[in-house]
Design an enzyme around this catalytic site. Structure first.
Site, PDB file in Angstrom:
ATOM      1  N   ARG A 160      59.060 -20.149 -36.274  1.00 56.14           N
ATOM      2  CA  ARG A 160      58.510 -19.237 -36.253  1.00 56.14           C
ATOM      3  C   ARG A 160      59.326 -18.193 -35.676  1.00 56.14           C
ATOM      4  O   ARG A 160      59.670 -19.037 -34.036  1.00 56.14           O
ATOM      5  CB  ARG A 160      57.255 -19.062 -35.888  1.00 56.14           C
ATOM      6  CG  ARG A 160      56.376 -18.257 -35.245  1.00 56.14           C
ATOM      7  CD  ARG A 160      55.191 -18.080 -34.608  1.00 56.14           C
ATOM      8  NE  ARG A 160      54.577 -17.982 -36.177  1.00 56.14           N
ATOM      9  CZ  ARG A 160      53.030 -17.814 -35.522  1.00 56.14           C
ATOM     10  NH1 ARG A 160      52.010 -18.132 -35.078  1.00 56.14           N
ATOM     11  NH2 ARG A 160      52.569 -17.460 -37.739  1.00 56.14           N
ATOM     12  N   HIS A 196      56.231 -11.531 -43.463  1.00 54.72           N
ATOM     13  CA  HIS A 196      55.405 -13.164 -42.856  1.00 54.72           C
ATOM     14  C   HIS A 196      55.307 -13.984 -44.542  1.00 54.72           C
ATOM     15  O   HIS A 196      54.089 -13.404 -44.466  1.00 54.72           O
ATOM     16  CB  HIS A 196      53.848 -12.744 -42.060  1.00 54.72           C
ATOM     17  CG  HIS A 196      54.090 -13.984 -41.476  1.00 54.72           C
ATOM     18  ND1 HIS A 196      53.946 -15.020 -41.149  1.00 54.72           N
ATOM     19  CD2 HIS A 196      52.532 -14.213 -41.153  1.00 54.72           C
ATOM     20  CE1 HIS A 196      53.256 -16.151 -41.128  1.00 54.72           C
ATOM     21  NE2 HIS A 196      52.481 -15.120 -40.214  1.00 54.72           N
ATOM     22  N   GLN A 241      51.953 -15.888 -45.071  1.00 58.94           N
ATOM     23  CA  GLN A 241      50.572 -15.105 -44.457  1.00 58.94           C
ATOM     24  C   GLN A 241      50.416 -14.526 -46.357  1.00 58.94           C
ATOM     25  O   GLN A 241      49.524 -14.755 -46.497  1.00 58.94           O
ATOM     26  CB  GLN A 241      51.180 -14.341 -44.116  1.00 58.94           C
ATOM     27  CG  GLN A 241      50.431 -13.420 -43.495  1.00 58.94           C
ATOM     28  CD  GLN A 241      48.466 -14.804 -43.128  1.00 58.94           C
ATOM     29  OE1 GLN A 241      48.418 -15.176 -42.086  1.00 58.94           O
ATOM     30  NE2 GLN A 241      47.614 -14.138 -43.925  1.00 58.94           N
ATOM     31  N   ASP A 301      46.033  -5.479 -38.988  1.00 54.82           N
ATOM     32  CA  ASP A 301      46.387  -6.424 -38.339  1.00 54.82           C
ATOM     33  C   ASP A 301      46.388  -5.650 -37.232  1.00 54.82           C
ATOM     34  O   ASP A 301      45.974  -5.013 -36.744  1.00 54.82           O
ATOM     35  CB  ASP A 301      47.728  -6.682 -38.960  1.00 54.82           C
ATOM     36  CG  ASP A 301      48.225  -7.844 -38.492  1.00 54.82           C
ATOM     37  OD1 ASP A 301      47.646  -8.563 -37.352  1.00 54.82           O
ATOM     38  OD2 ASP A 301      49.620  -8.049 -38.637  1.00 54.82           O
ATOM     39  N   CYS A 325      45.148 -11.398 -41.353  1.00 55.70           N
ATOM     40  CA  CYS A 325      46.006 -12.357 -40.972  1.00 55.70           C
ATOM     41  C   CYS A 325      45.501 -12.820 -40.024  1.00 55.70           C
ATOM     42  O   CYS A 325      45.525 -14.560 -40.320  1.00 55.70           O
ATOM     43  CB  CYS A 325      47.448 -11.870 -41.023  1.00 55.70           C
ATOM     44  SG  CYS A 325      48.021 -11.025 -39.988  1.00 55.70           S
ATOM     45  N   ARG A 343      46.016 -20.347 -46.383  1.00 56.74           N
ATOM     46  CA  ARG A 343      47.110 -20.557 -45.784  1.00 56.74           C
ATOM     47  C   ARG A 343      47.881 -21.853 -46.274  1.00 56.74           C
ATOM     48  O   ARG A 343      49.218 -22.197 -46.285  1.00 56.74           O
ATOM     49  CB  ARG A 343      47.850 -20.738 -44.712  1.00 56.74           C
ATOM     50  CG  ARG A 343      46.700 -18.851 -43.708  1.00 56.74           C
ATOM     51  CD  ARG A 343      48.736 -18.370 -44.041  1.00 56.74           C
ATOM     52  NE  ARG A 343      50.142 -18.776 -43.294  1.00 56.74           N
ATOM     53  CZ  ARG A 343      49.832 -18.523 -42.640  1.00 56.74           C
ATOM     54  NH1 ARG A 343      49.110 -18.048 -41.550  1.00 56.74           N
ATOM     55  NH2 ARG A 343      51.213 -19.218 -41.635  1.00 56.74           N
TER      56      ARG A 343
HETATM   57  N1   CP Z   1      48.288 -15.264 -39.346  1.00 59.71           N
HETATM   58  C1   CP Z   1      49.028 -16.050 -38.738  1.00 59.71           C
HETATM   59  O1   CP Z   1      49.917 -16.366 -38.987  1.00 59.71           O
HETATM   60  O2   CP Z   1      48.349 -16.910 -38.118  1.00 59.71           O
HETATM   61  P1   CP Z   1      48.969 -18.134 -36.515  1.00 59.71           P
HETATM   62  O3   CP Z   1      49.419 -16.926 -35.702  1.00 59.71           O
HETATM   63  O4   CP Z   1      47.723 -18.643 -35.631  1.00 59.71           O
HETATM   64  O5   CP Z   1      49.834 -18.927 -36.892  1.00 59.71           O
HETATM   65  N1  NVA Z   2      51.786  -9.082 -37.144  1.00 57.59           N
HETATM   66  C1  NVA Z   2      51.119 -10.405 -35.730  1.00 57.59           C
HETATM   67  C2  NVA Z   2      51.134 -11.497 -37.328  1.00 57.59           C
HETATM   68  C3  NVA Z   2      51.242 -12.661 -36.755  1.00 57.59           C
HETATM   69  C4  NVA Z   2      50.083 -13.547 -37.342  1.00 57.59           C
HETATM   70  C5  NVA Z   2      52.073 -10.616 -35.592  1.00 57.59           C
HETATM   71  O1  NVA Z   2      53.757 -10.848 -35.518  1.00 57.59           O
HETATM   72  O2  NVA Z   2      52.009 -10.722 -34.300  1.00 57.59           O
END
Ligand code: CP
Ligand code: NVA
Length: 319
Positions: free
Chosen positions: A107, A134, A137, A228, A267, A295
């Site tokens: 990440r 992502h 997701q 989101d 998400c 997930r």
């Molecule tokens: N939806 C998602 O990726 O959540 P987190 O940021 O908690 O991993």
């Molecule tokens: N768009 C958001 C998604 C979090 C799961 C971000 O990147 O923070």
């Protein structure tokens, strides 16, 4: 690790275009067949390393628990605790971790960073969220839609920012042939290159992808309503951005335009009162916690496919 077998990386959901429907069906099967996991341990003896440069609840916990259920060992590496970004490059980190672990999830902020890691790793790399994509997701989201046949009630509507989650939602919907109408404020449209790729895929599958700047145009008759956060991780300095999203809150009035049986999806984490009201996210149309659970199942399918394809196929054939 991983011998000389040619590796497969998951950087954006279209990397899995060929196999996505089967990956989703596999995930649904194993979710409904928990007894299988008493003796099905395709990651036995394997370690899955996960690097996080941003916070995470769902991704981290679902990977750790999912890897354990498949017989593997999860190894979580928080950015502050490792040399990456301080005294060591992404390339060297990739080479070193490849000597210890069988798959790396990452990440990161810029999407180029996960591409760079994948380029220099000799084991499969999974994007666990970048600023552009992502894919994990999107796999879980498609699983949630397919499980409930929600695509049969109407199109997938996105109301909000043109961000990473939208990119892979549109790509995945295009792959599965689901129609999408997305509404984003002017200046916050999704990435043009990603949308062109989705339109190319849609030409093959027959999906219809349309963009709007009017939430009502996107949501009318929708079978799925997705939003989101308006300000993503890494954009905290852009709080003035919220001003542009005033008309984009998913509230009771807006969802009244969707199909009666619409699914509300997010998400998570949600900023309640900002992009969605409590009345919508807590309604009986909301499946946000199913999405969160999925997930884990979707990632178990992806991990088994990437790290032990033979076991993945065997499970499929036996069930
Ligand atoms: N939806 C998602 O990726 O959540 P987190 O940021 O908690 O991993
Ligand atoms: N768009 C958001 C998604 C979090 C799961 C971000 O990147 O923070």
């Amino acid at each position: 690790m991983n011998g000389n077998k040619e590796k497969f990386d998951l950087l954006a959901i279209d990397d899995l275009a060929e196999v996505l429907p089967k990956l989703i069906d596999w995930a649904i099967r194993i979710k409904n067949d928990e007894e299988a996991l008493f003796d099905f341990k395709p990651l036995d003896g394997m370690t899955i390393g996960s690097i996080y440069e941003k916070p995470s609840t769902r991704t981290r916990v679902s990977f750790e628990v999912g890897v354990g259920r498949l017989g593997g060992q999860p190894l979580t590496l928080l950015a502050n605790d490792i040399q990456l970004g301080k005294s060591e490059s992404i390339a060297d980190t990739a080479a070193v971790l490849s000597r210890y672990v069988d798959c790396i999830t990452y990440r990161c902020f810029g999407h180029n960073d996960v591409s760079e890691l994948a380029k220099h790793a000799s084991v499969p790399v999974i994007n666990a969220l970048s600023d552009m994509h992502h894919p994990c997701q999107a796999a879980a989201d498609m699983m949630t839609i397919v499980e409930r046949s929600a695509n049969e009630n109407g199109h997938v509507a996105w109301i909000g920012d043109g961000n990473n989650v939208l990119h892979d939602l549109v790509l995945a919907s295009a792959i599965l042939g689901f129609d999408v109408k997305y509404a984003t404020p002017n200046g916050f449209e999704p990435n043009e290159r990603v949308m062109s790729k989705a339109l190319e895929i849609a030409k093959r599958t027959g999906a219809k992808i349309e963009g709007f700047d009017d939430p009502v145009a996107a949501i009318s008759g929708a079978g799925v309503v997705y939003t989101d956060v308006f300000v993503s991780m890494g954009e905290e300095g852009l709080s003035g951005k919220l001003e542009s999203f005033r008309q984009f809150q998913v509230n009771e009035e807006l969802v009244s335009k969707a199909d009666d049986n619409y699914l509300f999806m997010h998400c998570l984490p949600a900023h309640r009162g900002e992009e969605v009201t409590d009345g919508v996210i807590d309604s009986s149309n909301s499946v946000v916690f199913d999405q969160a659970e999925n997930r884990m199942w979707a990632q178990m399918s992806i991990l088994t496919f990437l790290c032990n394809e033979q076991a993945w196929e065997t499970y499929w054939e036996l069930r």
